[in-house]
Design a protein around this motif. Structure first.
Motif, mmCIF file in Angstrom:
data_model
loop_
_atom_site.group_PDB
_atom_site.id
_atom_site.type_symbol
_atom_site.label_atom_id
_atom_site.label_comp_id
_atom_site.label_asym_id
_atom_site.label_seq_id
_atom_site.Cartn_x
_atom_site.Cartn_y
_atom_site.Cartn_z
ATOM 1 N N ARG A 1 0.871 -1.097 0.014
ATOM 2 C CA ARG A 1 -0.160 -0.060 -0.057
ATOM 3 C C ARG A 1 0.896 1.179 0.007
ATOM 4 O O ARG A 1 1.800 1.297 0.611
ATOM 5 N N LEU A 2 0.317 2.407 -0.772
ATOM 6 C CA LEU A 2 1.269 3.541 -0.795
ATOM 7 C C LEU A 2 0.953 4.384 0.164
ATOM 8 O O LEU A 2 -0.011 4.812 0.763
ATOM 9 N N ILE A 3 2.307 4.636 0.746
ATOM 10 C CA ILE A 3 2.453 5.877 2.012
ATOM 11 C C ILE A 3 2.506 7.363 1.333
ATOM 12 O O ILE A 3 1.442 7.960 1.733
ATOM 13 N N HIS A 4 3.353 7.419 0.787
ATOM 14 C CA HIS A 4 3.665 8.831 0.157
ATOM 15 C C HIS A 4 4.199 8.447 -1.076
ATOM 16 O O HIS A 4 5.104 7.646 -1.211
ATOM 17 N N TYR A 5 4.256 9.755 -1.898
ATOM 18 C CA TYR A 5 5.092 9.686 -3.225
ATOM 19 C C TYR A 5 5.509 10.981 -3.484
ATOM 20 O O TYR A 5 5.229 12.067 -2.740
ATOM 21 N N GLY B 1 -5.235 5.072 -15.318
ATOM 22 C CA GLY B 1 -4.685 6.174 -16.137
ATOM 23 C C GLY B 1 -5.408 7.341 -16.090
ATOM 24 O O GLY B 1 -5.062 8.467 -16.953
ATOM 25 N N SER B 2 -6.288 7.678 -15.189
ATOM 26 C CA SER B 2 -7.238 8.598 -15.084
ATOM 27 C C SER B 2 -6.332 10.072 -14.709
ATOM 28 O O SER B 2 -5.349 9.904 -13.911
ATOM 29 N N SER B 3 -6.780 11.190 -15.251
ATOM 30 C CA SER B 3 -5.910 12.272 -14.826
ATOM 31 C C SER B 3 -6.193 12.586 -13.340
ATOM 32 O O SER B 3 -7.312 12.268 -12.906
ATOM 33 N N GLY B 4 -5.094 13.218 -12.569
ATOM 34 C CA GLY B 4 -5.152 13.536 -11.071
ATOM 35 C C GLY B 4 -4.807 12.215 -10.287
ATOM 36 O O GLY B 4 -4.798 12.348 -9.228
ATOM 37 N N ASN B 5 -4.601 11.019 -11.070
ATOM 38 C CA ASN B 5 -4.282 9.931 -10.441
ATOM 39 C C ASN B 5 -2.949 10.096 -9.715
ATOM 40 O O ASN B 5 -2.216 10.775 -10.306
ATOM 41 N N THR B 6 -2.676 9.697 -8.582
ATOM 42 C CA THR B 6 -1.382 9.467 -7.743
ATOM 43 C C THR B 6 -0.363 8.691 -8.719
ATOM 44 O O THR B 6 0.656 8.862 -8.219
ATOM 45 N N GLY B 7 -0.639 7.920 -9.528
ATOM 46 C CA GLY B 7 0.252 6.807 -10.227
ATOM 47 C C GLY B 7 0.286 6.059 -9.407
ATOM 48 O O GLY B 7 1.265 4.862 -9.692
ATOM 49 N N LYS B 8 -0.404 5.677 -8.366
ATOM 50 C CA LYS B 8 -0.280 4.643 -7.300
ATOM 51 C C LYS B 8 -0.285 3.170 -7.973
ATOM 52 O O LYS B 8 -1.158 3.016 -8.886
ATOM 53 N N LEU B 9 0.227 2.265 -7.649
ATOM 54 C CA LEU B 9 -0.139 0.931 -7.929
ATOM 55 C C LEU B 9 -1.069 0.241 -6.828
ATOM 56 O O LEU B 9 -0.833 0.575 -5.482
ATOM 57 N N ILE B 10 -2.352 -0.436 -7.130
ATOM 58 C CA ILE B 10 -3.208 -1.085 -6.328
ATOM 59 C C ILE B 10 -2.775 -2.624 -6.372
ATOM 60 O O ILE B 10 -2.894 -3.208 -7.549
ATOM 61 N N PHE B 11 -2.352 -3.083 -5.264
ATOM 62 C CA PHE B 11 -1.904 -4.339 -5.195
ATOM 63 C C PHE B 11 -2.854 -5.223 -4.558
ATOM 64 O O PHE B 11 -3.709 -5.235 -4.181
ATOM 65 N N GLY B 12 -3.030 -6.578 -5.458
ATOM 66 C CA GLY B 12 -3.775 -7.739 -4.765
ATOM 67 C C GLY B 12 -2.763 -8.190 -3.420
ATOM 68 O O GLY B 12 -1.943 -7.774 -3.398
#
Lengths: 116, 117
Positions: free
Chosen positions: A44-48, B97-108
């Protein structure tokens, strides 16, 4: 090899103490991330960070702060460590730009933190 | 809401068996990216593959193959003729890929694969 170095790799600390984890990269990538890995939750992402002094929160940012004063270093600080922050922490980079463009994120080797 | 589900928590096979790891995702975006990562016992995360939402071609790389089906929101990973060195935790992940997205990965949650000799 993504050119990411995390330090320390292993640390045991006491509840209430501050802890700083360091992520160092050698390739001047703009995007850097801190994730935590816990059983049953994946990562899970904490900060970037998207540049020097440009940072933002992820989904589990409470209790954590970050700083990026140089391109190559991204620091994660636990101001007052709690047992719930016992976890494996991964730094990551996106070498080709913004990951919303589908660019791959590469991970460091991880830092094992135990809060007792 | 975005979500990645790996329903198989643990799988155990005997060497040389084929094994398929399931991944089901949820997203409202029409543009998104799917990933598989491998985490061997040593703990590092190794990137295996990235797939774009607009490219449903299956991919094969040696003993590894990936089956992407948008109709069922699945991105399954098959290892053919498994080997002991394949023993690891495997993670499926989604990036929107939506704009404003943090670019984070959502993991299983990950699937632990044990390959026995």
């Amino acid at each position: 090899d993504a050119g990411i170095t995390q330090s320390p790799r292993h640390k045991v600390t006491e509840t209430g103490t501050p802890v700083t984890l360091r992520c160092h990269q050698t390739e001047n990538h703009r995007y850097m991330y801190w994730y935590r890995q816990d059983p049953g939750h994946g990562l899970r992402l904490i900060h970037y960070s998207y540049g020097v002094k440009d940072t933002d929160k992820g989904e589990v940012s409470d209790g954590y702060s970050v700083s990026r004063s140089k391109t190559e270093d991204f620091l994660l600080t636990l101001e007052s460590a709690t047992s719930s922050q016992t976890s494996v922490y991964f730094c990551a980079i996106s070498p080709r730009g913004q990951p919303t463009s589908g660019n791959t994120i590469y991970f460091g080797e991880g830092s094992w933190l135990t809060v007792v | 809401a975005q979500k990645v589900t790996q329903a198989q928590t643990e799988i155990s096979v005997v060497e040389k068996e084929d094994v398929t790891l399931d991944c089901v995702y949820e997203t409202r975006d029409t543009t998104y990216y799917l990933f598989w990562y491998k985490q061997p016992p040593s703990g590092e995360l190794v990137f295996l593959i990235r797939r774009n939402s607009f490219d449903e071609q299956n991919e094969i790389s040696g003993r590894y193959s990936w089956n992407f089906q948008k109709s069922t929101s699945s991105f399954n990973f098959t290892i053919t003729a498994s080997q002991v060195v394949d023993s690891a935790v495997y993670f499926c992940a989604l990036s929107e890929g939506s704009s404003g997205n943090t670019g984070k990965l959502i993991f299983g949650q990950g699937t632990t694969l044990q390959v026995k000799p």
